[in-house]
Design an enzyme around this catalytic site. Sequence first.
Site, PDB file in Angstrom:
ATOM      1  N   ASP A  18      -0.493  -0.123   4.992  1.00 21.19           N
ATOM      2  CA  ASP A  18      -0.402  -1.513   4.581  1.00 21.19           C
ATOM      3  C   ASP A  18       0.508  -1.524   3.349  1.00 21.19           C
ATOM      4  O   ASP A  18       0.784  -0.488   2.741  1.00 21.19           O
ATOM      5  CB  ASP A  18      -1.780  -2.093   4.256  1.00 21.19           C
ATOM      6  CG  ASP A  18      -1.733  -3.627   4.221  1.00 21.19           C
ATOM      7  OD1 ASP A  18      -0.615  -4.192   4.230  1.00 21.19           O
ATOM      8  OD2 ASP A  18      -2.805  -4.259   4.176  1.00 21.19           O
TER       9      ASP A  18
HETATM   10  C1  BGC Z   1      -1.270  -7.452   4.247  1.00 21.70           C
HETATM   11  C2  BGC Z   1      -0.917  -7.114   5.681  1.00 21.70           C
HETATM   12  C3  BGC Z   1       0.490  -7.562   5.970  1.00 21.70           C
HETATM   13  C4  BGC Z   1       1.437  -6.920   4.977  1.00 21.70           C
HETATM   14  C5  BGC Z   1       2.886  -7.302   5.187  1.00 21.70           C
HETATM   15  C6  BGC Z   1      -0.234  -6.953   3.272  1.00 21.70           C
HETATM   16  O1  BGC Z   1      -0.471  -7.420   1.989  1.00 21.70           O
HETATM   17  O2  BGC Z   1      -2.524  -6.913   3.933  1.00 21.70           O
HETATM   18  O3  BGC Z   1      -1.819  -7.743   6.568  1.00 21.70           O
HETATM   19  O4  BGC Z   1       0.840  -7.245   7.292  1.00 21.70           O
HETATM   20  O5  BGC Z   1       1.064  -7.313   3.672  1.00 21.70           O
HETATM   21  O6  BGC Z   1       3.107  -8.608   4.819  1.00 21.70           O
END
Ligand code: BGC
Length: 767
Positions: free
Chosen positions: A257
Amino acid sequence: MNLEQKAQVLIGTGMFMDLPDSVAKLFFPEEKKEIIDTAYQQMVDHIRTYLPGAAGFSAEFPELNISSQVLADGPAGLRIQPTRKGEDQTYYCTAFPIATVLASTWDTDLIYKVGQAMGNEVLEYGADVLLAPGMNIQRDPLCGRNFEYYSEDPLVTGKMAAAMVNGVQSNGVGTSIKHFAVNNQETNRLSVDATVSQRALREIYLKGFEIAVKDAQPWTVMSSYNKVNGTYTSESHDLLTKILRNDWGFEGYVMTDWGGGSDVVAQMKAGNDMIMPGTPEQIERLQAAVKEGQLDEKVLDQNLIRIFTVMFKSPKFKGYQNSNKPDLKAHAQITRQAATEGMVLLENKENTLPFSIANAAVFGTTSYDFIAGGTGSGDVNEAYTVSLMEGLSNGNIAVNEELATTYEDYIKKEQAKGEKSDNWLTVLMGGKVPVAEMEVSTSLAKKMAATNEMALITIGRNSGEGGDREPVEGDFYLTATEKGMIKTVTDAFHAVGKKVVVILNVGGVIETASWSKIPDAVLLAWQGGQEGGNSVVDILTGKVNPSGKLAITFPVSYDDTPTHTTFPGHEIEGEVDEAEDLSGFSFMKRVPWEVFHEEDIYVGYRYYNTFDVPVAYPFGYGLSYTSFKYDNIKTDKDAFDGKITVSVDVVNAGEVAGKEVVQVYLHAPSEKMEKPEATLIDFGKTGLLQPGESQTLSFEIEAKDLASFDTATSSWVAEDGDYQLLVGSSSLDIKGAKDFSLPEFTVVEKVSEAMKPIKELNILTKK
Ligand code: BGC
């Protein structure tokens, strides 16, 4: 490829969202720029143009035939920037219903269709992988991102996610099931250490992912921010290699993530193949680790092979010429249908609904400012949202203009006061926070009751990434003003023999028990995406008969939840070493924090039904405008021999056409291991049954469906003894039960020993 190029592919090329300068500075501090060489920087500048607003891009090296992979959010639709500097063309995407709505349809064929439509936008706008579906378990009703997730139940979660993945990937684009795993809260999500038993992990928190991997082979998996049992998930070899790959047979690659974990070397070794969004410091660190002998280059090669295996399938690699013109009109129809199928009718006294009225008085600020979906990275940039007012107007129902003007003026005034969220993510991503409710006086209510056929009241709630909800008035509980509005309006309308309908435009569970019997009907509309207002009116008028059922329990009060004493955890001694954090996300503070999953396997209805805790609306509950009879519930044998089939004839015993969701629960013997009172093991939805029509639904139960996870032997085992299959219309409305026996204790599957808790955990037991 040389070592530097390898590191550049394994580590993403940076944060790309069009950020306000104040936030951008945090990602790209000027002084760090010099360590990026010019050729690399030129490549990065070039791939940036592929899809503005996508969350991440991997590096490309055309001379080596390596293409960039464009990764964009999810999960309620594709999240990209809707406009581009100097261009007239717009790039809006469809805001589909939030995942909680989709799960409430209990219709995997429909979810597949939603996925197909979503994946078409991914393909036609030029992305390779959709960062979706989100599939964490709704452990506690207050998790701020529950709207992005499906259910408190792992089977519903897994089946919905598998259908979504299959639908999206049918377009030849990928998905990233997330956030793997145990990301069940937003509070200190970057540093929280969740202590969970191995049994609860396997049966509750990992089960949905297991189903999705086995039934749909997502191209990628996104590891989560948090730690589980002491280790960041992105650094956990147990999770990413032993369980995901060895036990389940996952064939794709794992990405972090955004800014997750802390040590790229540990991540590479664990099998976390790609680091997102990636920083130049991480690229340097990886190369240094190989040169200094801390990391075998072979590990990098193995991770690259996984990335390339996916890359070979991707549209960008194949040179697909995307049109930038997905059929948004067709997709609007799909989202409208999906939202109606997932709305849940909670109350309907004396067949208040469906109604046939010419005018209504519409109360509640949210009626005038309808919410399509939650906030954060799961928010879609859609071209429009159909509000309840527009929906009513499209359905030829006139709304009281005087009341509408009063509300619109009030909302403008409140918004001008500018009470803004201080959460940086909410600010950054433009989250919509409903304004405080307007007081409704008795005289206003009476005046409206005199001249309008019915009253509609909307209660709204919103939440999103970066923060959890709270068990307070205005969030989980209604405020005194909201309750007062329901009471005052209902009294006034009842006094003149007229009815009141409450619509809940919410992304998660709220308290209902103290007020839901006051109005005549309550429709849980959830957040239905960009066609939400039309979908609500389709249900209110009976154009569509509601068939949604709850995939999460509505407890009587927050204190009744099994997690209210442990969620969202507490601060601990010590410090998280931020000097080590090269992710570029050090502005998102890492507070030393821990949470204990003491309720263990008793999540959601598994808890309420085992410990006889009364609830407001049980798991699996939802009303229809017709009624169904369950006939002829039978099994094909009395003793299990590797399989057993249970079937039921569902008869539409009412007067209008409708669909029914049938649920199969298992009551298992608990001599050797304790079991929840009942566990959902299968479900199905009928087609649209005309009055008098019937349909037979059959469910084939296999050995794994009977099994629980035995920690001592790391295996799925089914105890010998007497079992019961319970066929029901909700978890508490069982229409019939069939007994069968399992003659011998059965080890169904032996799996890796992994993820042992390192802290003491006092788990809830029946004893
Ligand atoms: C979120 C994810 C997301 C990623 C990209 C993160 O902060 O937890 O769900 O896909 O950002 O935007």
